[in-house]
Design an enzyme around this catalytic site. Structure first.
Site, PDB file in Angstrom:
ATOM      1  N   PRO A  27      11.789  60.461  19.212  1.00  0.00           N
ATOM      2  CG  PRO A  27      12.112  58.282  19.977  1.00  0.00           C
ATOM      3  CD  PRO A  27      12.803  59.398  19.251  1.00  0.00           C
ATOM      4  CG  MET A  28      10.218  63.560  22.547  1.00  0.00           C
ATOM      5  SD  MET A  28      10.606  65.303  22.496  1.00  0.00           S
ATOM      6  CE  MET A  28      10.410  65.641  20.759  1.00  0.00           C
ATOM      7  CD  GLN A 105      10.313  54.862  20.334  1.00  0.00           C
ATOM      8  OE1 GLN A 105       9.532  55.404  21.114  1.00  0.00           O
ATOM      9  NE2 GLN A 105      11.618  54.862  20.529  1.00  0.00           N
ATOM     10  CG  HIS A 169      11.202  52.196  22.667  1.00  0.00           C
ATOM     11  ND1 HIS A 169      12.455  52.177  23.248  1.00  0.00           N
ATOM     12  CD2 HIS A 169      10.525  53.213  23.276  1.00  0.00           C
ATOM     13  CE1 HIS A 169      12.514  53.141  24.174  1.00  0.00           C
ATOM     14  NE2 HIS A 169      11.366  53.779  24.202  1.00  0.00           N
ATOM     15  CB  ALA A 171      16.136  52.418  24.418  1.00  0.00           C
ATOM     16  CE1 TYR A 174       8.526  52.144  28.992  1.00  0.00           C
ATOM     17  CE2 TYR A 174      10.195  53.189  27.620  1.00  0.00           C
ATOM     18  CZ  TYR A 174       9.180  53.277  28.551  1.00  0.00           C
ATOM     19  OH  TYR A 174       8.819  54.509  29.058  1.00  0.00           O
ATOM     20  NE  ARG A 334      15.049  67.461  26.767  1.00  0.00           N
ATOM     21  CZ  ARG A 334      16.041  67.483  27.639  1.00  0.00           C
ATOM     22  NH1 ARG A 334      15.820  67.904  28.853  1.00  0.00           N
ATOM     23  NH2 ARG A 334      17.244  67.086  27.283  1.00  0.00           N
TER      24      ARG A 334
HETATM   25  C1  LIG Z   1       8.196  64.387  26.642  1.00  0.00           C
HETATM   26  C2  LIG Z   1       9.177  63.336  26.230  1.00  0.00           C
HETATM   27  C3  LIG Z   1       8.707  62.086  25.849  1.00  0.00           C
HETATM   28  C4  LIG Z   1       9.606  61.079  25.458  1.00  0.00           C
HETATM   29  N1  LIG Z   1       9.115  59.878  24.994  1.00  0.00           N
HETATM   30  C5  LIG Z   1       9.961  58.972  24.471  1.00  0.00           C
HETATM   31  C6  LIG Z   1       9.460  57.811  23.808  1.00  0.00           C
HETATM   32  O1  LIG Z   1       8.245  57.598  23.672  1.00  0.00           O
HETATM   33  N2  LIG Z   1      10.355  56.931  23.311  1.00  0.00           N
HETATM   34  C7  LIG Z   1      11.693  57.118  23.431  1.00  0.00           C
HETATM   35  O2  LIG Z   1      12.464  56.270  22.971  1.00  0.00           O
HETATM   36  N3  LIG Z   1      12.198  58.225  24.025  1.00  0.00           N
HETATM   37  C8  LIG Z   1      11.369  59.158  24.511  1.00  0.00           C
HETATM   38  N4  LIG Z   1      11.872  60.328  25.046  1.00  0.00           N
HETATM   39  C9  LIG Z   1      13.334  60.589  24.984  1.00  0.00           C
HETATM   40  C10 LIG Z   1      13.670  61.415  23.714  1.00  0.00           C
HETATM   41  O3  LIG Z   1      13.466  60.655  22.542  1.00  0.00           O
HETATM   42  C11 LIG Z   1      15.125  61.914  23.717  1.00  0.00           C
HETATM   43  O4  LIG Z   1      15.989  60.812  23.659  1.00  0.00           O
HETATM   44  C12 LIG Z   1      15.455  62.768  24.931  1.00  0.00           C
HETATM   45  O5  LIG Z   1      14.464  63.748  25.145  1.00  0.00           O
HETATM   46  C13 LIG Z   1      16.817  63.467  24.770  1.00  0.00           C
HETATM   47  O6  LIG Z   1      16.806  64.305  23.644  1.00  0.00           O
HETATM   48  P1  LIG Z   1      16.685  65.928  23.846  1.00  0.00           P
HETATM   49  O7  LIG Z   1      17.739  66.284  24.848  1.00  0.00           O
HETATM   50  O8  LIG Z   1      16.924  66.497  22.487  1.00  0.00           O
HETATM   51  O9  LIG Z   1      15.313  66.201  24.370  1.00  0.00           O
HETATM   52  C14 LIG Z   1      10.995  61.334  25.475  1.00  0.00           C
HETATM   53  C15 LIG Z   1      11.456  62.593  25.863  1.00  0.00           C
HETATM   54  C16 LIG Z   1      10.569  63.591  26.222  1.00  0.00           C
HETATM   55  C17 LIG Z   1      11.099  64.948  26.588  1.00  0.00           C
END
Ligand SMILES: Cc1cc2nc3c(=O)[nH]c(=O)nc-3n(C[C@H](O)[C@H](O)[C@H](O)COP(=O)(O)O)c2cc1C
Length: 366
Positions: A27-28, A105, A169, A171, A174, A334
Protein backbone atom coordinates in the site's frame (compact mmCIF):
# COMPACT_ATOMS: atom_id res chain seq x y z
CA UNK A 1 18.73 -16.91 -13.19
CA UNK A 2 15.04 -17.26 -13.99
CA UNK A 3 12.71 -17.38 -11.03
CA UNK A 4 9.82 -18.68 -13.15
CA UNK A 5 9.58 -21.94 -11.20
CA UNK A 6 9.58 -20.26 -7.78
CA UNK A 7 6.54 -20.70 -5.58
CA UNK A 8 6.09 -16.93 -5.41
CA UNK A 9 5.03 -16.94 -9.07
CA UNK A 10 2.46 -19.74 -8.62
CA UNK A 11 -1.24 -19.07 -8.03
CA UNK A 12 -2.83 -19.27 -4.60
CA UNK A 13 -6.27 -19.04 -3.02
CA UNK A 14 -7.25 -17.33 0.23
CA UNK A 15 -10.94 -17.76 1.08
CA UNK A 16 -12.91 -16.34 -1.84
CA UNK A 17 -9.84 -14.67 -3.42
CA UNK A 18 -7.66 -16.26 -6.08
CA UNK A 19 -4.35 -14.67 -6.98
CA UNK A 20 -2.29 -15.60 -10.04
CA UNK A 21 0.93 -15.26 -8.04
CA UNK A 22 2.02 -14.29 -4.53
CA UNK A 23 3.46 -10.88 -5.34
CA UNK A 24 1.49 -8.03 -3.77
CA UNK A 25 1.81 -4.34 -4.39
CA UNK A 26 2.47 -2.73 -1.00
CA UNK A 27 0.00 0.00 0.00
CA UNK A 28 1.42 3.37 -0.98
CA UNK A 29 -0.32 6.66 -0.35
CA UNK A 30 0.20 8.96 -3.31
CA UNK A 31 -1.86 12.09 -2.44
CA UNK A 32 -2.83 12.75 -6.01
CA UNK A 33 -6.59 13.38 -5.70
CA UNK A 34 -8.34 16.68 -5.81
CA UNK A 35 -9.87 17.94 -2.57
CA UNK A 36 -13.06 16.07 -3.56
CA UNK A 37 -11.28 12.81 -2.60
CA UNK A 38 -12.18 11.24 -5.95
CA UNK A 39 -9.61 8.84 -7.39
CA UNK A 40 -8.52 10.22 -10.75
CA UNK A 41 -8.29 8.57 -14.15
CA UNK A 42 -4.48 8.76 -13.79
CA UNK A 43 -4.81 6.53 -10.70
CA UNK A 44 -7.02 4.10 -12.62
CA UNK A 45 -4.28 3.78 -15.24
CA UNK A 46 -1.53 3.65 -12.58
CA UNK A 47 -3.17 0.62 -10.94
CA UNK A 48 -4.05 -0.89 -14.33
CA UNK A 49 -0.36 -0.78 -15.35
CA UNK A 50 0.68 -2.78 -12.24
CA UNK A 51 -2.07 -5.31 -12.88
CA UNK A 52 -1.08 -5.54 -16.55
CA UNK A 53 2.47 -6.14 -15.28
CA UNK A 54 1.01 -9.26 -13.60
CA UNK A 55 1.06 -8.23 -9.94
CA UNK A 56 -1.03 -10.86 -8.14
CA UNK A 57 -2.65 -8.69 -5.47
CA UNK A 58 -2.73 -4.91 -5.47
CA UNK A 59 -3.11 -3.42 -2.01
CA UNK A 60 -4.20 0.13 -2.63
CA UNK A 61 -3.02 3.33 -1.10
CA UNK A 62 -4.68 4.14 2.23
CA UNK A 63 -8.40 4.89 1.90
CA UNK A 64 -9.69 6.95 4.86
CA UNK A 65 -12.78 5.30 6.28
CA UNK A 66 -14.64 8.55 6.90
CA UNK A 67 -14.52 12.29 6.34
CA UNK A 68 -14.59 13.18 10.03
CA UNK A 69 -11.27 12.17 11.53
CA UNK A 70 -9.83 9.44 9.35
CA UNK A 71 -7.77 11.41 6.83
CA UNK A 72 -4.44 13.11 7.41
CA UNK A 73 -4.70 15.41 4.43
CA UNK A 74 -7.04 16.69 1.74
CA UNK A 75 -5.75 14.84 -1.34
CA UNK A 76 -6.20 11.21 -0.33
CA UNK A 77 -8.89 9.14 -2.05
CA UNK A 78 -12.11 8.44 -0.14
CA UNK A 79 -14.76 5.81 -0.85
CA UNK A 80 -17.94 7.34 0.59
CA UNK A 81 -19.89 9.49 -1.87
CA UNK A 82 -21.41 8.11 -5.09
CA UNK A 83 -18.71 9.85 -7.14
CA UNK A 84 -15.87 8.52 -4.98
CA UNK A 85 -17.26 4.99 -5.05
CA UNK A 86 -17.80 5.04 -8.82
CA UNK A 87 -14.19 6.18 -9.33
CA UNK A 88 -12.84 3.35 -7.15
CA UNK A 89 -14.98 0.91 -9.10
CA UNK A 90 -13.14 2.02 -12.24
CA UNK A 91 -9.86 1.09 -10.50
CA UNK A 92 -11.27 -2.29 -9.47
CA UNK A 93 -12.60 -3.01 -12.97
CA UNK A 94 -9.27 -2.02 -14.55
CA UNK A 95 -7.33 -4.35 -12.23
CA UNK A 96 -9.76 -7.20 -12.95
CA UNK A 97 -9.58 -6.61 -16.71
CA UNK A 98 -5.83 -7.20 -16.43
CA UNK A 99 -6.24 -10.38 -14.39
CA UNK A 100 -5.28 -8.94 -11.00
CA UNK A 101 -6.90 -8.91 -7.58
CA UNK A 102 -7.28 -5.82 -5.41
CA UNK A 103 -7.67 -5.02 -1.72
CA UNK A 104 -8.13 -1.41 -0.62
CA UNK A 105 -6.24 -0.47 2.52
CA UNK A 106 -8.84 0.90 4.95
CA UNK A 107 -7.19 3.60 7.00
CA UNK A 108 -7.91 5.72 10.06
CA UNK A 109 -5.01 8.03 10.80
CA UNK A 110 -6.29 8.75 14.35
CA UNK A 111 -3.66 10.80 16.18
CA UNK A 112 -2.13 11.88 12.86
CA UNK A 113 -5.41 13.08 11.32
CA UNK A 114 -6.17 16.64 10.29
CA UNK A 115 -8.68 16.67 13.15
CA UNK A 116 -7.00 14.06 15.35
CA UNK A 117 -8.56 11.61 17.75
CA UNK A 118 -6.86 8.79 19.61
CA UNK A 119 -6.98 6.56 22.64
CA UNK A 120 -5.75 9.42 24.84
CA UNK A 121 -5.48 13.17 24.59
CA UNK A 122 -1.99 14.38 23.84
CA UNK A 123 -0.04 16.98 22.01
CA UNK A 124 -0.21 15.99 18.36
CA UNK A 125 2.86 14.19 17.00
CA UNK A 126 4.91 16.53 14.79
CA UNK A 127 4.22 16.46 11.07
CA UNK A 128 6.99 15.53 8.68
CA UNK A 129 6.75 18.97 7.09
CA UNK A 130 7.14 20.64 10.51
CA UNK A 131 3.65 22.22 10.45
CA UNK A 132 1.70 22.34 13.71
CA UNK A 133 -1.28 20.00 14.20
CA UNK A 134 -4.21 20.33 16.60
CA UNK A 135 -3.90 18.30 19.80
CA UNK A 136 -5.28 14.76 19.87
CA UNK A 137 -8.73 14.41 21.48
CA UNK A 138 -9.35 11.26 23.53
CA UNK A 139 -12.08 9.11 22.02
CA UNK A 140 -15.42 8.94 23.83
CA UNK A 141 -18.17 6.30 23.60
CA UNK A 142 -19.75 7.89 20.54
CA UNK A 143 -16.38 7.96 18.74
CA UNK A 144 -15.89 4.24 19.30
CA UNK A 145 -19.25 3.51 17.68
CA UNK A 146 -18.65 5.96 14.85
CA UNK A 147 -15.21 4.56 13.97
CA UNK A 148 -16.42 0.96 13.98
CA UNK A 149 -19.35 1.93 11.77
CA UNK A 150 -16.97 3.75 9.41
CA UNK A 151 -14.75 0.67 9.03
CA UNK A 152 -17.82 -1.52 8.51
CA UNK A 153 -19.27 0.80 5.91
CA UNK A 154 -15.96 1.07 4.01
CA UNK A 155 -15.60 -2.73 4.07
CA UNK A 156 -19.16 -3.22 2.76
CA UNK A 157 -18.63 -0.73 -0.05
CA UNK A 158 -15.32 -2.39 -0.95
CA UNK A 159 -17.05 -5.71 -1.26
CA UNK A 160 -19.97 -4.27 -3.21
CA UNK A 161 -17.72 -2.74 -5.87
CA UNK A 162 -15.91 -6.04 -6.40
CA UNK A 163 -12.72 -5.69 -4.35
CA UNK A 164 -11.34 -9.17 -3.74
CA UNK A 165 -10.30 -8.52 -0.13
CA UNK A 166 -9.70 -5.64 2.27
CA UNK A 167 -6.73 -4.66 4.35
CA UNK A 168 -7.19 -2.97 7.73
CA UNK A 169 -4.33 -0.60 8.49
CA UNK A 170 -3.25 -1.56 11.98
CA UNK A 171 0.34 -0.33 11.70
CA UNK A 172 2.64 2.72 11.79
CA UNK A 173 1.13 4.59 14.74
CA UNK A 174 -2.26 5.22 13.12
CA UNK A 175 -5.47 4.77 15.09
CA UNK A 176 -5.59 1.01 15.60
CA UNK A 177 -1.86 0.85 16.31
CA UNK A 178 -2.13 3.81 18.69
CA UNK A 179 -4.43 1.66 20.86
CA UNK A 180 -1.86 -1.12 20.92
CA UNK A 181 1.10 1.05 21.91
CA UNK A 182 1.43 1.83 25.62
CA UNK A 183 3.08 5.15 24.73
CA UNK A 184 -0.03 6.48 22.96
CA UNK A 185 -2.66 4.58 24.94
CA UNK A 186 -2.82 5.91 28.49
CA UNK A 187 -6.46 5.01 29.09
CA UNK A 188 -7.47 3.74 32.47
CA UNK A 189 -10.73 2.10 31.30
CA UNK A 190 -11.17 -1.30 29.62
CA UNK A 191 -9.38 -0.01 26.48
CA UNK A 192 -6.08 0.76 28.23
CA UNK A 193 -3.57 -0.95 30.51
CA UNK A 194 -2.69 -4.59 29.90
CA UNK A 195 -2.35 -5.88 26.36
CA UNK A 196 -5.79 -7.58 26.35
CA UNK A 197 -7.31 -4.15 27.02
CA UNK A 198 -5.16 -2.29 24.51
CA UNK A 199 -6.15 -4.85 21.91
CA UNK A 200 -9.87 -4.50 22.64
CA UNK A 201 -10.69 -1.75 20.17
CA UNK A 202 -8.72 -3.14 17.20
CA UNK A 203 -10.45 -6.49 17.83
CA UNK A 204 -13.87 -4.84 17.99
CA UNK A 205 -13.17 -3.32 14.59
CA UNK A 206 -12.05 -6.65 13.12
CA UNK A 207 -15.07 -8.51 14.52
CA UNK A 208 -17.54 -5.92 13.24
CA UNK A 209 -15.94 -5.95 9.80
CA UNK A 210 -15.92 -9.75 9.74
CA UNK A 211 -19.63 -9.74 10.59
CA UNK A 212 -20.31 -7.35 7.72
CA UNK A 213 -18.32 -9.05 4.95
CA UNK A 214 -19.13 -12.69 5.70
CA UNK A 215 -17.01 -15.71 6.48
CA UNK A 216 -15.16 -16.25 3.19
CA UNK A 217 -14.11 -12.73 2.34
CA UNK A 218 -10.40 -12.25 3.07
CA UNK A 219 -9.42 -9.68 5.67
CA UNK A 220 -5.77 -8.68 5.76
CA UNK A 221 -4.49 -6.78 8.78
CA UNK A 222 -1.24 -4.81 8.69
CA UNK A 223 0.92 -4.70 11.80
CA UNK A 224 4.35 -3.22 12.44
CA UNK A 225 7.02 -2.94 15.05
CA UNK A 226 7.75 0.65 14.26
CA UNK A 227 5.88 3.91 13.98
CA UNK A 228 6.99 6.56 11.58
CA UNK A 229 7.47 9.23 14.25
CA UNK A 230 9.20 7.07 16.83
CA UNK A 231 11.10 4.36 15.09
CA UNK A 232 13.16 3.34 18.08
CA UNK A 233 10.14 2.45 20.16
CA UNK A 234 9.80 -1.27 19.75
CA UNK A 235 6.42 -2.73 20.60
CA UNK A 236 7.17 -6.42 20.54
CA UNK A 237 10.35 -7.07 22.53
CA UNK A 238 10.18 -10.77 21.79
CA UNK A 239 7.89 -13.56 20.62
CA UNK A 240 6.04 -13.50 23.95
CA UNK A 241 4.83 -9.94 23.26
CA UNK A 242 3.85 -10.82 19.72
CA UNK A 243 1.93 -14.02 20.35
CA UNK A 244 -1.14 -12.69 22.20
CA UNK A 245 -1.63 -9.98 19.58
CA UNK A 246 -1.47 -12.15 16.48
CA UNK A 247 -3.48 -14.98 18.03
CA UNK A 248 -6.24 -12.56 19.09
CA UNK A 249 -6.33 -11.00 15.62
CA UNK A 250 -6.77 -14.46 14.09
CA UNK A 251 -9.51 -15.35 16.54
CA UNK A 252 -11.30 -12.06 15.79
CA UNK A 253 -11.45 -12.93 12.09
CA UNK A 254 -8.24 -11.85 10.35
CA UNK A 255 -7.18 -14.18 7.51
CA UNK A 256 -3.78 -12.83 6.50
CA UNK A 257 -1.30 -10.79 8.54
CA UNK A 258 0.70 -8.22 6.62
CA UNK A 259 3.91 -7.67 8.55
CA UNK A 260 5.36 -4.27 7.77
CA UNK A 261 9.13 -4.11 8.10
CA UNK A 262 11.80 -1.95 6.49
CA UNK A 263 13.74 -5.01 5.37
CA UNK A 264 11.84 -8.25 4.90
CA UNK A 265 14.97 -10.30 5.61
CA UNK A 266 15.95 -8.73 8.93
CA UNK A 267 15.83 -11.05 11.93
CA UNK A 268 12.97 -9.91 14.20
CA UNK A 269 14.57 -10.88 17.46
CA UNK A 270 18.28 -11.39 16.71
CA UNK A 271 19.02 -12.58 20.24
CA UNK A 272 16.62 -15.48 19.76
CA UNK A 273 17.14 -16.55 16.14
CA UNK A 274 17.44 -15.18 12.61
CA UNK A 275 13.74 -15.71 11.84
CA UNK A 276 12.07 -12.69 10.21
CA UNK A 277 9.08 -10.91 11.74
CA UNK A 278 6.81 -12.34 9.04
CA UNK A 279 8.18 -15.78 9.94
CA UNK A 280 7.49 -15.29 13.64
CA UNK A 281 4.00 -13.97 12.99
CA UNK A 282 3.22 -16.96 10.79
CA UNK A 283 4.62 -19.40 13.34
CA UNK A 284 2.74 -17.86 16.28
CA UNK A 285 -0.58 -17.12 14.57
CA UNK A 286 -0.75 -20.03 12.16
CA UNK A 287 -1.98 -17.54 9.55
CA UNK A 288 -0.52 -16.77 6.13
CA UNK A 289 1.71 -13.70 6.22
CA UNK A 290 2.86 -11.03 3.81
CA UNK A 291 6.53 -10.10 4.05
CA UNK A 292 7.63 -6.67 2.84
CA UNK A 293 10.53 -4.26 2.95
CA UNK A 294 13.34 -3.41 0.52
CA UNK A 295 12.59 -6.25 -1.88
CA UNK A 296 15.00 -5.75 -4.83
CA UNK A 297 16.30 -2.54 -3.22
CA UNK A 298 19.73 -2.00 -1.73
CA UNK A 299 21.36 1.02 -0.14
CA UNK A 300 18.50 2.19 2.00
CA UNK A 301 19.32 5.32 3.94
CA UNK A 302 17.74 6.32 7.18
CA UNK A 303 15.19 8.84 6.02
CA UNK A 304 11.56 7.92 5.52
CA UNK A 305 11.63 6.28 2.16
CA UNK A 306 15.19 5.28 1.49
CA UNK A 307 16.99 8.45 0.58
CA UNK A 308 17.31 9.94 -2.84
CA UNK A 309 17.83 6.73 -4.70
CA UNK A 310 18.14 3.06 -3.95
CA UNK A 311 20.24 0.64 -6.00
CA UNK A 312 18.61 -2.48 -7.36
CA UNK A 313 19.40 -5.83 -5.76
CA UNK A 314 18.69 -9.47 -6.46
CA UNK A 315 15.30 -10.30 -4.89
CA UNK A 316 16.36 -13.96 -4.69
CA UNK A 317 16.71 -14.05 -0.88
CA UNK A 318 13.18 -12.69 -0.39
CA UNK A 319 11.80 -15.06 -3.02
CA UNK A 320 13.43 -17.80 -0.97
CA UNK A 321 11.42 -16.69 2.09
CA UNK A 322 8.26 -17.73 0.26
CA UNK A 323 9.87 -20.89 -1.11
CA UNK A 324 10.82 -21.95 2.41
CA UNK A 325 7.37 -21.17 3.80
CA UNK A 326 8.57 -18.43 6.14
CA UNK A 327 5.97 -16.11 4.55
CA UNK A 328 3.22 -16.62 1.97
CA UNK A 329 3.12 -13.44 -0.07
CA UNK A 330 5.81 -10.91 -0.88
CA UNK A 331 4.83 -7.26 -1.08
CA UNK A 332 6.84 -4.87 -3.21
CA UNK A 333 6.56 -1.13 -2.72
CA UNK A 334 8.99 1.39 -4.16
CA UNK A 335 10.42 -0.99 -6.75
CA UNK A 336 6.91 -1.35 -8.22
CA UNK A 337 6.58 2.42 -8.45
CA UNK A 338 9.64 2.58 -10.68
CA UNK A 339 8.88 -0.75 -12.40
CA UNK A 340 5.20 -1.48 -13.13
CA UNK A 341 6.42 -4.63 -14.91
CA UNK A 342 8.49 -5.82 -11.89
CA UNK A 343 6.88 -9.28 -11.88
CA UNK A 344 7.71 -10.00 -15.50
CA UNK A 345 11.28 -8.66 -15.25
CA UNK A 346 12.10 -10.58 -12.07
CA UNK A 347 10.37 -13.78 -13.12
CA UNK A 348 12.47 -13.80 -16.30
CA UNK A 349 15.66 -13.50 -14.27
CA UNK A 350 16.38 -9.96 -15.47
CA UNK A 351 16.37 -8.15 -12.12
CA UNK A 352 19.48 -6.22 -13.20
CA UNK A 353 17.24 -4.47 -15.73
CA UNK A 354 15.01 -3.03 -12.97
CA UNK A 355 15.06 0.75 -12.81
CA UNK A 356 16.38 2.01 -9.46
CA UNK A 357 13.80 3.82 -7.35
CA UNK A 358 14.26 7.57 -7.15
CA UNK A 359 12.30 9.94 -4.91
CA UNK A 360 11.33 11.88 -8.03
CA UNK A 361 9.35 8.79 -9.14
CA UNK A 362 6.80 9.86 -6.53
CA UNK A 363 6.11 13.13 -8.33
CA UNK A 364 3.93 11.52 -10.96
CA UNK A 365 1.56 8.58 -11.23
CA UNK A 366 3.52 6.86 -13.98
C1 LIG B 1 5.25 6.72 -1.09
C2 LIG B 1 4.93 5.69 -0.06
C3 LIG B 1 3.68 5.71 0.54
C4 LIG B 1 3.35 4.76 1.52
N1 LIG B 1 2.07 4.73 2.04
C5 LIG B 1 1.70 3.73 2.85
C6 LIG B 1 0.34 3.57 3.24
O1 LIG B 1 -0.56 4.33 2.84
N2 LIG B 1 0.03 2.55 4.07
C7 LIG B 1 0.97 1.69 4.54
O2 LIG B 1 0.63 0.78 5.31
N3 LIG B 1 2.27 1.79 4.16
C8 LIG B 1 2.64 2.76 3.31
N4 LIG B 1 3.94 2.83 2.86
C9 LIG B 1 4.90 1.75 3.24
C10 LIG B 1 4.92 0.66 2.14
O3 LIG B 1 3.70 -0.05 2.10
C11 LIG B 1 6.06 -0.36 2.36
O4 LIG B 1 5.83 -1.06 3.55
C12 LIG B 1 7.43 0.30 2.39
O5 LIG B 1 7.60 1.19 1.32
C13 LIG B 1 8.56 -0.76 2.34
O6 LIG B 1 8.47 -1.51 1.16
P1 LIG B 1 9.52 -1.21 -0.07
O7 LIG B 1 10.88 -1.24 0.56
O8 LIG B 1 9.28 -2.31 -1.04
O9 LIG B 1 9.19 0.14 -0.61
C14 LIG B 1 4.30 3.79 1.91
C15 LIG B 1 5.56 3.79 1.30
C16 LIG B 1 5.87 4.71 0.32
C17 LIG B 1 7.22 4.64 -0.35
Amino acid sequence: MSYADSLVFKPARYGSMSVRNRIAMAPMTRRKCGEDGVVTEQSVEYYRRRAAGEVGLIISEGVPVDSLHAADGPTVPHMETAGQIAAWKRVVDAVHEEGGAIAPQLWHTGPKAMDPIGPSSSAAPPRKDGQARPDVRAMEDADFEQVIEAFVSAARISREIGCNAIELHGAHGYLLDAFLCPGTNQRTDEYGGPIENRLRFPLEVVKAVRGAVGADYPILYRISQWKSEDEDKIKFRGPDDLEPVVVALREAGVDILHVSTERALDPAFPDVSDRTLAGWVKELSDLPTVAVGSVSLALMCNDSYGGEMARVADPGPEIELIEEGEADLLAVGRALISNPDWVQIVRDGDWRDLKPFAMSDLDTLA
